[in-house]
Scaffold this active site. Structure first.
Site, PDB file in Angstrom:
ATOM      1  N   TRP A 161      -3.849  -1.876  -1.456  1.00  0.00           N
ATOM      2  CA  TRP A 161      -3.799  -3.134  -2.222  1.00  0.00           C
ATOM      3  C   TRP A 161      -4.308  -4.193  -1.255  1.00  0.00           C
ATOM      4  O   TRP A 161      -3.672  -4.471  -0.243  1.00  0.00           O
ATOM      5  CB  TRP A 161      -2.365  -3.424  -2.645  1.00  0.00           C
ATOM      6  CG  TRP A 161      -2.233  -4.546  -3.609  1.00  0.00           C
ATOM      7  CD1 TRP A 161      -2.405  -4.488  -4.972  1.00  0.00           C
ATOM      8  CD2 TRP A 161      -1.879  -5.901  -3.316  1.00  0.00           C
ATOM      9  NE1 TRP A 161      -2.188  -5.722  -5.519  1.00  0.00           N
ATOM     10  CE2 TRP A 161      -1.859  -6.604  -4.538  1.00  0.00           C
ATOM     11  CE3 TRP A 161      -1.584  -6.594  -2.143  1.00  0.00           C
ATOM     12  CZ2 TRP A 161      -1.551  -7.963  -4.615  1.00  0.00           C
ATOM     13  CZ3 TRP A 161      -1.284  -7.948  -2.222  1.00  0.00           C
ATOM     14  CH2 TRP A 161      -1.267  -8.611  -3.450  1.00  0.00           C
ATOM     15  N   GLU A 179       3.362 -11.354 -17.149  1.00  0.00           N
ATOM     16  CA  GLU A 179       2.877 -10.374 -16.177  1.00  0.00           C
ATOM     17  C   GLU A 179       2.242  -9.145 -16.805  1.00  0.00           C
ATOM     18  O   GLU A 179       1.318  -8.580 -16.220  1.00  0.00           O
ATOM     19  CB  GLU A 179       3.931  -9.996 -15.123  1.00  0.00           C
ATOM     20  CG  GLU A 179       5.170  -9.310 -15.583  1.00  0.00           C
ATOM     21  CD  GLU A 179       6.111  -8.981 -14.402  1.00  0.00           C
ATOM     22  OE1 GLU A 179       7.292  -8.759 -14.665  1.00  0.00           O
ATOM     23  OE2 GLU A 179       5.672  -8.934 -13.239  1.00  0.00           O
ATOM     24  N   LYS A 200       4.111  -3.735  -7.190  1.00  0.00           N
ATOM     25  CA  LYS A 200       5.544  -3.552  -7.405  1.00  0.00           C
ATOM     26  C   LYS A 200       6.354  -4.168  -6.267  1.00  0.00           C
ATOM     27  O   LYS A 200       7.371  -4.809  -6.494  1.00  0.00           O
ATOM     28  CB  LYS A 200       5.856  -2.054  -7.514  1.00  0.00           C
ATOM     29  CG  LYS A 200       7.318  -1.732  -7.770  1.00  0.00           C
ATOM     30  CD  LYS A 200       7.741  -2.169  -9.152  1.00  0.00           C
ATOM     31  CE  LYS A 200       9.205  -1.894  -9.420  1.00  0.00           C
ATOM     32  NZ  LYS A 200       9.666  -2.635 -10.613  1.00  0.00           N
ATOM     33  N   CYS A 259       0.863  -1.180   0.000  1.00  0.00           N
ATOM     34  CA  CYS A 259       0.000   0.000   0.000  1.00  0.00           C
ATOM     35  C   CYS A 259       0.904   1.236   0.000  1.00  0.00           C
ATOM     36  O   CYS A 259       2.064   1.158   0.379  1.00  0.00           O
ATOM     37  CB  CYS A 259      -0.877   0.020   1.238  1.00  0.00           C
ATOM     38  SG  CYS A 259      -1.933  -1.438   1.357  1.00  0.00           S
ATOM     39  N   HIS A 280      11.985 -33.154 -22.992  1.00  0.00           N
ATOM     40  CA  HIS A 280      11.461 -33.907 -21.849  1.00  0.00           C
ATOM     41  C   HIS A 280      10.029 -33.486 -21.510  1.00  0.00           C
ATOM     42  O   HIS A 280       9.542 -33.773 -20.418  1.00  0.00           O
ATOM     43  CB  HIS A 280      12.374 -33.718 -20.629  1.00  0.00           C
ATOM     44  CG  HIS A 280      13.765 -34.222 -20.877  1.00  0.00           C
ATOM     45  ND1 HIS A 280      14.071 -35.560 -20.950  1.00  0.00           N
ATOM     46  CD2 HIS A 280      14.914 -33.550 -21.117  1.00  0.00           C
ATOM     47  CE1 HIS A 280      15.362 -35.698 -21.209  1.00  0.00           C
ATOM     48  NE2 HIS A 280      15.902 -34.491 -21.317  1.00  0.00           N
ATOM     49  N   ASN A 297       0.102   0.303   6.131  1.00  0.00           N
ATOM     50  CA  ASN A 297       0.656  -0.615   5.127  1.00  0.00           C
ATOM     51  C   ASN A 297       1.235  -1.793   5.893  1.00  0.00           C
ATOM     52  O   ASN A 297       2.054  -1.597   6.791  1.00  0.00           O
ATOM     53  CB  ASN A 297       1.757   0.102   4.333  1.00  0.00           C
ATOM     54  CG  ASN A 297       2.456  -0.811   3.335  1.00  0.00           C
ATOM     55  OD1 ASN A 297       1.915  -1.850   2.953  1.00  0.00           O
ATOM     56  ND2 ASN A 297       3.639  -0.420   2.917  1.00  0.00           N
ATOM     57  N   GLY A 298       0.792  -3.013   5.562  1.00  0.00           N
ATOM     58  CA  GLY A 298       1.319  -4.193   6.253  1.00  0.00           C
ATOM     59  C   GLY A 298       0.194  -5.117   6.669  1.00  0.00           C
ATOM     60  O   GLY A 298      -0.938  -4.983   6.188  1.00  0.00           O
ATOM     61  N   LYS A 354       8.110 -11.792 -18.115  1.00  0.00           N
ATOM     62  CA  LYS A 354       7.715 -10.455 -18.587  1.00  0.00           C
ATOM     63  C   LYS A 354       6.435 -10.548 -19.406  1.00  0.00           C
ATOM     64  O   LYS A 354       5.517  -9.767 -19.231  1.00  0.00           O
ATOM     65  CB  LYS A 354       8.823  -9.820 -19.461  1.00  0.00           C
ATOM     66  CG  LYS A 354      10.043  -9.316 -18.738  1.00  0.00           C
ATOM     67  CD  LYS A 354       9.875  -8.011 -17.985  1.00  0.00           C
ATOM     68  CE  LYS A 354       9.455  -8.229 -16.576  1.00  0.00           C
ATOM     69  NZ  LYS A 354      10.446  -8.580 -15.609  1.00  0.00           N
ATOM     70  N   GLU A 380      13.073 -15.178 -17.697  1.00  0.00           N
ATOM     71  CA  GLU A 380      12.707 -13.769 -17.556  1.00  0.00           C
ATOM     72  C   GLU A 380      11.832 -13.307 -18.724  1.00  0.00           C
ATOM     73  O   GLU A 380      10.862 -12.562 -18.531  1.00  0.00           O
ATOM     74  CB  GLU A 380      13.981 -12.921 -17.444  1.00  0.00           C
ATOM     75  CG  GLU A 380      13.801 -11.432 -17.340  1.00  0.00           C
ATOM     76  CD  GLU A 380      12.974 -10.969 -16.125  1.00  0.00           C
ATOM     77  OE1 GLU A 380      12.633 -11.799 -15.270  1.00  0.00           O
ATOM     78  OE2 GLU A 380      12.649  -9.784 -16.080  1.00  0.00           O
ATOM     79  N   ARG A 399       3.156   1.138  -6.913  1.00  0.00           N
ATOM     80  CA  ARG A 399       3.130   0.095  -5.890  1.00  0.00           C
ATOM     81  C   ARG A 399       1.918  -0.800  -6.036  1.00  0.00           C
ATOM     82  O   ARG A 399       1.857  -1.856  -5.421  1.00  0.00           O
ATOM     83  CB  ARG A 399       3.142   0.734  -4.489  1.00  0.00           C
ATOM     84  CG  ARG A 399       4.429   1.479  -4.185  1.00  0.00           C
ATOM     85  CD  ARG A 399       4.318   2.267  -2.906  1.00  0.00           C
ATOM     86  NE  ARG A 399       4.371   1.426  -1.722  1.00  0.00           N
ATOM     87  CZ  ARG A 399       5.469   1.123  -1.049  1.00  0.00           C
ATOM     88  NH1 ARG A 399       6.631   1.576  -1.477  1.00  0.00           N
ATOM     89  NH2 ARG A 399       5.423   0.372   0.013  1.00  0.00           N
TER      90      ARG A 399
HETATM   91  C1  AGP Z   1       9.222  -8.272 -11.769  1.00  0.00           C
HETATM   92  O1  AGP Z   1       8.835  -7.936 -13.067  1.00  0.00           O
HETATM   93  C2  AGP Z   1       8.128  -8.653 -10.912  1.00  0.00           C
HETATM   94  N1  AGP Z   1       7.164  -7.621 -10.825  1.00  0.00           N
HETATM   95  C3  AGP Z   1       8.428  -9.370  -9.610  1.00  0.00           C
HETATM   96  O2  AGP Z   1       8.675 -10.691  -9.961  1.00  0.00           O
HETATM   97  C4  AGP Z   1       9.606  -8.866  -8.731  1.00  0.00           C
HETATM   98  O3  AGP Z   1      10.803  -9.097  -9.377  1.00  0.00           O
HETATM   99  C5  AGP Z   1       9.562  -9.602  -7.383  1.00  0.00           C
HETATM  100  O4  AGP Z   1       8.376  -9.267  -6.715  1.00  0.00           O
HETATM  101  C6  AGP Z   1      10.756  -9.314  -6.512  1.00  0.00           C
HETATM  102  O5  AGP Z   1      10.807  -7.964  -6.146  1.00  0.00           O
HETATM  103  P1  AGP Z   1      12.117  -7.332  -5.501  1.00  0.00           P
HETATM  104  O6  AGP Z   1      13.177  -7.412  -6.519  1.00  0.00           O
HETATM  105  O7  AGP Z   1      11.707  -5.930  -5.163  1.00  0.00           O
HETATM  106  O8  AGP Z   1      12.444  -8.143  -4.294  1.00  0.00           O
END
Ligand code: AGP
Length: 611
Positions: free
Chosen positions: A75, A491, A606, A2, A507, A99-100, A488, A484, A27
């Site tokens: 969030w 997401e 984020k 949040c 496999h 937040n938390g 990408k 990766e 965020r």
């Molecule tokens: C990255 O595109 C993602 N949004 C997510 O996997 C991110 O890398 C992960 O949450 C880890 O975050 P951090 O690097 O802030 O620890």
């Protein structure tokens, strides 16, 4: 995840709060709200579900003017997204944003109800408001009420609190969740993250766990939860507000993709010893003795940072010959992993606040391991816990999908491997010098790939925009890049994608391939080249639409791929920093053509500060 903003000063608080919240949009959030000390002497609250525009509409419909306030983007963690669950939460004379997660919320709720409280929302935060209000005997000031209530809470929180009874004051506190204080002239701020405050001040203080602060227009007083005064000098943050804006790009993500050459330059700056073919020890933060005495390296991370950690294993094993393992932080935590003295734990995290990585790192440190953080956010939780931090200097990353932080993490794990290798006498000086020199030239080569392939990749994305699945294959250092590339695409474009070690294709995943499937094969001229081409041929034989990422001028690959994306020839360890770039662009363009919310994809945040 949040976002919190607080303000005390002479400006219109609601305007400052909404502006700050907008800078925290990255965020992730589902609702937003503000509470402002109105001239009536009451704290007035406006909340709305959805984007900040909805909150602005609520404020237009029922304006609230005042000079002190708190704001929040939520969030959902407890209770679905709704106006009643949105923050700020009010109980009696108290308004709270949080937040938390409060771990003992069930017990607290029962106790509050048994004492006659009426709980309106499904949130744990409302309980915090009630707890503080309950402490509000006439003689107790707000900070005393907050202090008493927090001593009964378990869990993670950053909170900001207002009271009807004390109009010129915001009280904040933190445990595990981030909170930064901003020091202005005749005005003070607080926020979950630096970008919210950049237009107002660069003088900031990071609150530590177990601390609280009282903000008035003229002062900031920090104490521990036990009431002990804390003296801490502010730090000056040199990120400009413009760095946190889109700079003419359609999305933050695209801007950040194109910022990578600059970000890498900043990350390398002052670290490469080109004369000695080495990395400056002062930058890594570990001692020469540490380098020689470690018996194992354990890399901990989540998501994209985990992919950088996987590349780190290749670098550290090949350059420094130290046994290295990579762990998903969420799987490491609490399983009683064998770890302790002699282990160097490297926690890799863009935000430095990811809860799983933080907790895993804490567990490892408590067991006696040495802890090195690789993080982007200065002063964040993981660096504060670590024995040393090797920062990436990528600047603020706003897009939820990590791009520039990934490539700068790759640079840092490579530099770590180099530094260890030199000290353990496993990396000859000439080879190290060659790598250092090549690293210094890499930003320019990144620029070349980004500018040179942008249109081609956009065309390839247009061609495959309707594909329901995609496969990414890579070997060795390009295996994490395949992972990766798939992450990408998933997401931000919501396309199902798999990243695979190319050798694993036969496999299982080969069964997925048909004429509709785009298959990306990472096949630069490295030591895996011949075998990668074998995989490419296998995919082609099953009528896959093959997109190869290969070394410039590679006619052999051109002859067998449907599309060829070229990257300059570089030393093998450096290829991942180039081959990932077209995959980021591909994910971006597929998402953009589909019209998804590129910078804030659905269901994602984020910074993941919950389990
Ligand atoms: C990255 O595109 C993602 N949004 C997510 O996997 C991110 O890398 C992960 O949450 C880890 O975050 P951090 O690097 O802030 O620890």
């Amino acid at each position: 995840m949040c976002g919190i903003v607080g303000y005390v000063g002479e400006e219109d608080a609601a305007r400052v709060l909404v502006d700050g919240l907008r800078r925290l949009e990255y965020r992730g959030y589902d609702s937003a709200g503000v509470a402002v000390h109105a001239p009536s002497g009451r704290v007035e609250v406006r909340r709305a579900v959805g984007k900040l525009r909805e909150l602005e509409r609520a404020l237009e419909a029922a304006p609230v003017h005042g000079k002190v306030g708190i704001g929040h983007t939520r969030w959902a963690t407890h209770g679905r997204p709704s106006e009643v669950n949105a923050h700020p939460h009010v109980a009696g004379h108290i308004a709270v944003v949080h937040n938390g997660i409060i771990e003992n919320h069930l017990a607290l709720k029962q106790a509050l109800i048994s004492r006659g409280a009426t709980i309106a929302s499904d949130t744990d935060t409302e309980l915090v408001a009630h707890m503080i209000a309950e402490e509000g005997a006439e003689d107790a000031d707000l900070e005393t009420c907050v202090r008493r209530a927090l001593n009964k809470l378990e869990g993670a929180y950053a909170i900001a609190v207002l009271s009807d009874r004390e109009p010129g004051k915001v009280v904040v506190a933190k445990s595990s969740s981030p909170l930064v204080l901003g020091l202005g002239e005749g005005e003070m701020f607080c926020a979950s993250d630096i970008p919210a405050l950049l237009p107002y001040t660069r003088r900031m203080i990071f609150l530590e766990d177990g601390e609280m602060a009282v903000l008035t227009a003229q002062s900031v007083e920090i104490t521990t939860l036990a009431g002990e005064p804390v003296e801490r000098d502010p730090v000056t943050i040199d990120w400009s507000p413009v760095m946190a804006e889109k700079a003419g790009y359609k999305h933050f993500m695209l801007k950040e993709i194109f910022e990578q050459p600059r970000a890498l330059e900043d990350t390398l700056r002052g670290r490469l010893d080109r004369e000695a073919g080495d990395i400056h020890s002062s930058e890594i933060g570990l001692s020469e003795e540490d380098a020689r005495s470690i018996q194992r390296v354990v890399l901990l991370a989540c998501g994209t940072s985990h992919h950088a950690a996987l590349a780190g294993r290749y670098y550290i094993e090949s350059l420094a010959r130290v046994p290295t393992v990579v762990e998903l932080a969420s799987e490491f935590r609490g399983r009683g992993a064998v770890i302790g003295e002699g282990d160097l734990v490297v926690a890799v995290s863009q935000s430095g606040e990811t809860l799983d990585t933080l907790m895993a790192a804490r567990e490892a440190k408590q067991a006696g391991a040495k802890l090195l953080a690789i993080a982007n956010v200065i002063g964040s939780a993981i660096p504060r816990l670590a024995d040393a931090t090797f920062y990436t200097h990528a600047g603020p990353e706003i897009g939820v999908a990590s791009t520039k932080c990934f490539t700068t993490q790759l640079a840092n794990v490579l530099m770590l491997g180099l530094w260890l290798g030199r000290r353990r006498n496993t990396l000859p000086e000439e080879r190290a010098a060659e790598l250092v020199e090549a690293l210094a030239h890499l930003p320019q080569q990144m620029e070349q790939v980004l500018v040179g392939t942008r249109q081609l990749v956009a065309n390839i994305a247009r061609h495959h925009v309707e594909a329901r699945d995609a496969l990414f294959l890579g070997r060795g250092l390009n295996f994490p890049i395949a992972l990766e590339g798939a992450l990408k695409l998933k997401e931000i474009s919501y396309v199902h994608a798999e990243g695979y070690a190319a050798g694993e294709m036969k496999h299982g995943p080969i069964a997925l391939i048909d004429g509709h499937m785009p298959v990306f094969v990472l096949a630069p001229r490295d030591s895996s080249f011949e075998r990668s081409i074998g995989n490419l041929e296998e995919a082609r034989a099953r009528e896959a639409q093959v997109v190869a990422v290969a070394t410039e001028g590679d006619e052999a690959v051109r002859a067998v791929a449907d599309d060829l994306i070229e990257v300059p020839a570089v030393l093998e360890p450096l290829y991942p920093l180039l081959t990932v770039l077209p995959l980021q662009l591909y994910a971006y363009y597929v998402a953009d053509f589909k019209g998804t919310d590129v910078d804030q994809p659905r269901n994602l945040a984020k910074t993941v500060t919950v389990e």
